[in-house]
Write a protein that holds these residues in place. Sequence first.
Motif, short mmCIF file in Angstrom:
data_model
loop_
_atom_site.label_atom_id
_atom_site.label_comp_id
_atom_site.label_asym_id
_atom_site.label_seq_id
_atom_site.Cartn_x
_atom_site.Cartn_y
_atom_site.Cartn_z
N ALA A 143 55.14 35.96 22.02
CA ALA A 143 54.03 36.26 22.93
C ALA A 143 52.72 36.41 22.16
O ALA A 143 51.66 35.97 22.62
CB ALA A 143 54.34 37.53 23.72
N ALA A 144 52.79 37.04 20.99
CA ALA A 144 51.58 37.22 20.19
C ALA A 144 51.04 35.88 19.71
O ALA A 144 49.83 35.65 19.73
CB ALA A 144 51.90 38.13 18.99
N ILE A 145 51.94 34.99 19.31
CA ILE A 145 51.51 33.65 18.89
C ILE A 145 50.87 32.92 20.06
O ILE A 145 49.80 32.30 19.92
CB ILE A 145 52.71 32.86 18.33
CG1 ILE A 145 53.21 33.50 17.03
CG2 ILE A 145 52.33 31.40 18.10
CD1 ILE A 145 54.52 32.93 16.54
N SER A 146 51.49 33.00 21.22
CA SER A 146 50.97 32.31 22.40
C SER A 146 49.62 32.87 22.83
O SER A 146 48.78 32.14 23.37
CB SER A 146 51.98 32.42 23.55
OG SER A 146 53.21 31.81 23.22
N ALA A 147 49.40 34.17 22.61
CA ALA A 147 48.13 34.79 23.01
C ALA A 147 46.97 34.32 22.14
O ALA A 147 45.81 34.43 22.55
CB ALA A 147 48.25 36.31 22.95
N GLY A 148 47.26 33.83 20.94
CA GLY A 148 46.22 33.25 20.10
C GLY A 148 45.40 34.23 19.30
O GLY A 148 44.20 34.03 19.08
#
Length: 321
Positions: A143-148
């Motif tokens: 999720a952190a990666i996807s949030a950018g």
Amino acid sequence: MDGYGRVIDYLRISVTDRCNERCLYCMPEGYKGWAQKADHLTAEEIVRVAAAAAGIGFRNFRLTGGEPTIRPDLVDIAAGIGRLPGMASLGVSTNGTRLASLSGPLKDAGVTSLNISLDALDPTIYRQITGGDFPSVMAGIQAAISAGFPRIKLNCVLMRGVNEQEIWPLIVFAAERALAIRFIELMPLSNEDVLTEKNFLSINEVRERLAERDNLVPLDNPGLGCGPARYHRLTGLGATVGFIGAITTPDFCGSCNKIRLTADGKIRPCLGRHNELDLLASVRNGGGIAGVLQEAIALKPEDHEFSECYKPGRPMTAIGG
């Protein structure tokens, strides 16, 4: 600037000493410090301290715990600090277990970096070290990666005989996701017997092991934050690896730029010494917050005492990671 010529512009803020995990190196068995909840700073008080710090030159802030994401008003705290003028960075240190739902709100609030603890990829070893839920951490990292977020770093505390076989899999995991990973020497911050000759694994030994597998090249200015890590590049794998060696690095404190605010309102000039100043009274009685911060900078010692039979007065979870 402190008495040793170091510019102190980094405030690490513990928002809680509670945690939903029980890491061997952080929280002693039976710790119940949060029973004194009435002494803990409110969201408004934390932001007020951060504003006072910004007013005297602090530009880098990090929210820690315990586990900061279990505090219901964490996003409000982040948003308040994120609006301060002149802020260069706002980070959160977390075990990642609640990032699946909080990554987006934290990024929107102004958080620019995440440090996520990941001491093993083997779920059994992970539970042995942390007592936590491995799948929720994996979901949080994704999720952190996807949030950018502009910067995401993984942290692994080294423990000989416990997670040393996890080092290379963790590096590969991080490289596949274009994340930096840092390996941290075990420090005596839980109880007196947490650090022994048997379980201590130095960053020097880890570097030597990695150099046998790949070309390990120091990075002079990797732009990965304002902390003490020394970064290297594994050129074959394409991995960025940091090393934090408080015990074995002779000049470890030479560039230290931080002081800490504990969840119960104490300012700690050095993680590895016991001195604390009471900021809670100034916050609640209208005293000079900036003056206490400046006093803490003036009292900041040249180095820590970890190599001098240091005995923790308060565990890491109560000081702030």
